[in-house]
Design a protein around this motif. Structure first.
Motif, mmCIF file in Angstrom:
data_model
loop_
_atom_site.group_PDB
_atom_site.id
_atom_site.type_symbol
_atom_site.label_atom_id
_atom_site.label_comp_id
_atom_site.label_asym_id
_atom_site.label_seq_id
_atom_site.Cartn_x
_atom_site.Cartn_y
_atom_site.Cartn_z
ATOM 1 N N ASN A 300 0.579 -1.294 0.034
ATOM 2 C CA ASN A 300 -0.103 -0.141 0.077
ATOM 3 C C ASN A 300 0.907 1.243 -0.133
ATOM 4 O O ASN A 300 0.345 2.504 -0.232
ATOM 5 N N LEU A 301 2.389 1.168 0.417
ATOM 6 C CA LEU A 301 3.076 2.308 0.044
ATOM 7 C C LEU A 301 3.882 2.279 -1.191
ATOM 8 O O LEU A 301 4.447 3.233 -1.410
ATOM 9 N N CYS A 302 3.593 1.008 -1.997
ATOM 10 C CA CYS A 302 4.672 1.158 -3.162
ATOM 11 C C CYS A 302 3.723 1.702 -4.407
ATOM 12 O O CYS A 302 4.044 2.439 -5.017
ATOM 13 N N THR A 303 2.082 1.494 -4.221
ATOM 14 C CA THR A 303 1.444 2.324 -5.178
ATOM 15 C C THR A 303 1.329 3.641 -4.683
ATOM 16 O O THR A 303 1.371 4.215 -3.484
ATOM 17 N N ASP A 304 0.515 4.531 -5.630
ATOM 18 C CA ASP A 304 0.372 6.008 -5.300
ATOM 19 C C ASP A 304 -0.344 6.230 -4.081
ATOM 20 O O ASP A 304 -1.345 5.673 -3.689
ATOM 21 N N ASN A 305 0.446 7.144 -3.190
ATOM 22 C CA ASN A 305 -0.374 7.403 -1.887
ATOM 23 C C ASN A 305 0.363 8.743 -1.572
ATOM 24 O O ASN A 305 1.364 9.072 -2.047
ATOM 25 N N ALA A 306 -0.377 9.602 -0.717
ATOM 26 C CA ALA A 306 0.109 10.720 -0.182
ATOM 27 C C ALA A 306 1.239 10.687 1.059
ATOM 28 O O ALA A 306 1.884 11.574 1.078
ATOM 29 N N ALA A 307 1.600 9.499 1.763
ATOM 30 C CA ALA A 307 2.214 9.674 2.775
ATOM 31 C C ALA A 307 3.576 9.721 2.234
ATOM 32 O O ALA A 307 4.568 10.264 2.964
ATOM 33 N N MET A 308 3.969 9.056 1.206
ATOM 34 C CA MET A 308 5.089 9.149 0.640
ATOM 35 C C MET A 308 5.539 10.535 -0.096
ATOM 36 O O MET A 308 6.681 10.826 0.165
ATOM 37 N N ILE A 309 4.773 11.129 -0.100
ATOM 38 C CA ILE A 309 4.806 12.511 -0.601
ATOM 39 C C ILE A 309 5.012 13.460 0.474
ATOM 40 O O ILE A 309 5.872 14.317 0.291
ATOM 41 N N GLY A 310 4.411 13.133 1.536
ATOM 42 C CA GLY A 310 4.429 13.995 2.756
ATOM 43 C C GLY A 310 5.903 13.763 3.430
ATOM 44 O O GLY A 310 6.643 14.470 3.731
ATOM 45 N N CYS A 311 6.618 12.411 3.101
ATOM 46 C CA CYS A 311 7.826 12.239 3.821
ATOM 47 C C CYS A 311 8.788 12.715 3.092
ATOM 48 O O CYS A 311 9.796 13.529 3.575
ATOM 49 N N CYS A 312 8.820 12.804 1.848
ATOM 50 C CA CYS A 312 9.792 13.554 0.748
ATOM 51 C C CYS A 312 9.744 15.163 1.203
ATOM 52 O O CYS A 312 10.524 15.705 1.232
ATOM 53 N N GLY A 313 8.500 15.657 1.176
ATOM 54 C CA GLY A 313 8.337 17.174 1.411
ATOM 55 C C GLY A 313 8.684 17.369 2.538
ATOM 56 O O GLY A 313 9.094 18.491 2.843
ATOM 57 N N TYR A 314 8.558 16.657 3.706
ATOM 58 C CA TYR A 314 9.296 16.756 5.104
ATOM 59 C C TYR A 314 10.727 17.004 5.190
ATOM 60 O O TYR A 314 11.472 18.328 5.660
ATOM 61 N N TYR A 315 11.533 16.271 4.283
ATOM 62 C CA TYR A 315 12.917 16.450 4.248
ATOM 63 C C TYR A 315 13.038 17.830 3.384
ATOM 64 O O TYR A 315 14.264 18.255 3.568
ATOM 65 N N GLU A 316 12.386 18.112 2.662
ATOM 66 C CA GLU A 316 12.743 19.401 1.819
ATOM 67 C C GLU A 316 12.350 20.436 2.596
ATOM 68 O O GLU A 316 13.032 21.582 2.797
ATOM 69 N N PHE A 317 11.225 20.547 3.648
ATOM 70 C CA PHE A 317 10.905 21.542 4.413
ATOM 71 C C PHE A 317 11.869 21.762 5.570
ATOM 72 O O PHE A 317 12.358 22.864 5.869
ATOM 73 N N ILE A 318 12.496 20.730 6.275
ATOM 74 C CA ILE A 318 13.447 20.998 7.247
ATOM 75 C C ILE A 318 14.894 21.321 6.646
ATOM 76 O O ILE A 318 15.555 22.016 7.455
ATOM 77 N N ASN A 319 15.054 21.227 5.393
ATOM 78 C CA ASN A 319 16.095 21.848 4.568
ATOM 79 C C ASN A 319 15.725 23.314 4.079
ATOM 80 O O ASN A 319 16.672 23.761 3.189
ATOM 81 N N LYS A 320 14.609 23.855 4.516
ATOM 82 C CA LYS A 320 14.285 25.273 3.903
ATOM 83 C C LYS A 320 13.993 25.234 2.484
ATOM 84 O O LYS A 320 14.044 26.368 1.943
ATOM 85 N N ASN A 321 13.529 24.201 1.811
ATOM 86 C CA ASN A 321 13.191 24.154 0.620
ATOM 87 C C ASN A 321 11.986 24.219 0.261
ATOM 88 O O ASN A 321 11.233 23.462 -0.243
ATOM 89 N N THR A 322 11.418 25.283 0.578
ATOM 90 C CA THR A 322 10.010 25.575 0.207
ATOM 91 C C THR A 322 9.714 26.447 -1.128
ATOM 92 O O THR A 322 10.815 26.759 -1.463
ATOM 93 N N HIS A 323 8.675 26.189 -1.732
ATOM 94 C CA HIS A 323 8.100 26.958 -2.769
ATOM 95 C C HIS A 323 7.273 28.153 -2.511
ATOM 96 O O HIS A 323 6.902 28.357 -1.374
ATOM 97 N N ASP A 324 7.066 29.137 -3.719
ATOM 98 C CA ASP A 324 6.047 30.081 -3.495
ATOM 99 C C ASP A 324 4.902 29.969 -4.025
ATOM 100 O O ASP A 324 4.719 28.857 -4.887
ATOM 101 N N MET A 325 3.937 30.737 -4.018
ATOM 102 C CA MET A 325 2.691 30.654 -4.657
ATOM 103 C C MET A 325 2.741 30.588 -6.472
ATOM 104 O O MET A 325 1.775 30.196 -7.008
ATOM 105 N N SER A 326 3.881 30.922 -6.787
ATOM 106 C CA SER A 326 3.968 30.617 -8.340
ATOM 107 C C SER A 326 4.168 29.198 -8.924
ATOM 108 O O SER A 326 4.369 29.040 -10.050
#
Ligand code: KG4
Ligand code: ZN
Length: 338
Positions: A300-326
Motif C-alpha cells: 500500500n506504500l508502493c502504489t500511489d499514496n500521499a504519505a510518501m509525498i509527505g515524507c519527501c516534502g518533510y525532508y525538503e521542508f526541514i532543509n528550508k526548500n519551500t516553494h512560493d505561490m508561483s
C-alpha cells in the motif's frame, strides 16, 4: 523539539490521496481514493475523467485524513504536494487545492516530485533506513536506477530507453484482455504458469544500467498473434509467467550489479511494480547471495499514496526548500529537478 506536522496531497494520476504525517516518517493517516474501477472500462486512465474525479473527491479525502489523524488544519506546519511528473490536469487539481490551503492557513508549501516520493516510501516502512543507498524505481511511467546520496539528493545512473516496466505489464495484459491495471493480474496468473515455457528476450541484460522493454512487449504480441493465426491454444498463465521472468530477471540482475559496482550495501525498491511478488522473491534471493540489504515498502506504500509525498516534502521542508505561490504543475518533471 516540537513535532512537525505535514499535510500531503497526491493527485498525479488516478488516485486522490491525502495524508498527515508526524516528523516525516510517522503516518497519522493516509487516505487513498482510487479511481481504478472508473477507468477499467476504458482499459487505462482517461486524463480528463481523472481530473474531474479528483475535484469531486478531494474535499472528502481531506476531511477523512484530518479526522483519522485527529488533527485540525491549524495544527499543520506545512503542506507537501505532488507537482510532477504526471497528468497535467490531475496534478493541477491537487496543486491548486494545496495552494488554496497554504494561502488561507498561511503555511509554507513544498512541491514534491512524485518519483522521489516513491523512493521516500522506504523511509516510512524502514524507520532506520538512512542514505546513501541504491534504489530501483519501477512504476507505471518510470524505470530508473537511482543513487540516493542524501535525503532528497539523487543521481540517476540508468533508465528505460522506451517503455516503463509497469507499462509493459499493463500493455501485455491488455493484449490478452485480462483487465486494468495489468501488473497485479499478470502477477497472480504467473503463479500458475511455467516461467520457462516461452523464451522471451531479456534486452540489454549484460549492458550497462539502462533498460528497454518495448522489444519484449512486441515479442509477446507477436507470440499471441502467431498463435491466433495458427488457431493454437494460448496458455495465458504461461505467457504471464514467461513475460514476468524476462522483466524480473533484467530488473533484478541490473539492480544488484549497480548496487555492487557503486559500492552500496543497501538496495531499495520503489513504485507500483515493487508490489510484484516474483520481483520481491528474486531480488531478495540475489541480495542474500551478494550480501546486500534489500528493502521494499508494504504494497500500500508502493502504489500511489500521499504519505510518501509527505515524507519527501518533510525532508525538503526541514532543509528550508519551500516553494512560493508561483509553483506550477510540471508534467515531465525530472528526478532532482526543482
Ligand atoms: O507507482 P504506480 O502506482 O503509479 C505510477 O506512478 O505509475 O505504479 C502503477 C504500476 C502499474 O503499471 C501497475 O500495473 C503496476 O504498477 N503494478 C504491478 C503490480 N502492482 C502494480 N506490476 C507488477 N506486479 C504487481 N503486483
Ligand atoms: Zn506513482
Amino acid at each position: 523539539m516540537k513535532d512537525i506536522i505535514t499535510l500531503a496531497i497526491e493527485s498525479s494520476c488516478d488516485e486522490t490521496s491525502i495524508a498527515v504525517l508526524k516528523n516525516g516518517r510517522e503516518v497519522l493517516s493516509n487516505i487513498v481514493s482510487t479511481q481504478i474501477e472508473l477507468h477499467k472500462k476504458f482499459g487505462g486512465v482517461v486524463p480528463e475523467v481523472a481530473s474531474r474525479k479528483h475535484i469531486e473527491n478531494i474535499d472528502l479525502v481531506l476531511s477523512e485524513a484530518l479526522t483519522k489523524a485527529d488533527i485540525k488544519l491549524e495544527e499543520i506546519d506545512h503542506i507537501a504536494v505532488t507537482y510532477g511528473p504526471g497528468l497535467v490536469g490531475a496534478l493541477l487539481v491537487g496543486l491548486s487545492y494545496a495552494k488554496g490551503l497554504a494561502f488561507t492557513l498561511n503555511k509554507p508549501i513544498v512541491g514534491v516530485n512524485h518519483i522521489e516520493g516513491h523512493i521516500c516510501a522506504n523511509y516510512i516502512e524502514h524507520k532506520d533506513l538512512k542514505p546513501p543507498f541504491m534504489t530501483l524505481v519501477v512504476s507505471g511511467g518510470h524505470t530508473h536506477l537511482v543513487e540516493v546520496k542524501d535525503y532528497n539528493t539523487y543521481e540517476i545512473i540508468g533508465r528505460t530507453k522506451d517503455d516503463a516496466s509497469g507499462e509493459a505489464f499493463d500493455k501485455i495484459a491488455r493484449a490478452m484482455n485480462l483487465g486494468y491495471p495489468g501488473g497485479p493480474i499478470v502477477d497472480k496468473l504467473a503463479k500458475k504458469g511455467n516461467k520457462n515455457a516461452i523464451n522471451f528476450p531479456k534486452a540489454l541484460i549484460d549492458e550497462g544500467y539502462d533498460f528497454s522493454f518495448s522489444g519484449l512487449k512486441s515479442a509477446v504480441l507477436n507470440y499471441l498473434n502467431a498463435k491466433k493465426m495458427k488457431n493454437e491454444e494460448i496458455i495465458v498463465e504461461d505467457v504471464c509467467a514467461s513475460f514476468q521472468e524476462a522483466v524480473v530477471e533484467v530488473l533484478a540482475t541490473k539492480a544488484i550489479k549497480a548496487t555492487k559496482e557503486k559500492g552500496y550495501n543497501t538496495l531499495t525498491l520503489a513504485g507500483g511494480v515493487a508490489c510484484n511478488s516474483y520481483l520481491r522473491e528474486k531480488i531478495t534471493k540475489l541480495s542474500k547471495e551478494n550480501n546486500i540489504d534489500i528493502k521494499y515498502p508494504n504494497p500500500n506504500l508502493c502504489t500511489d499514496n500521499a504519505a510518501m509525498i509527505g515524507c519527501c516534502g518533510y525532508y525538503e521542508f526541514i532543509n528550508k526548500n519551500t516553494h512560493d505561490m508561483s509553483l506550477n504543475a510540471v508534467p515531465n518533471l525530472k528526478i532532482g529537478q526543482r
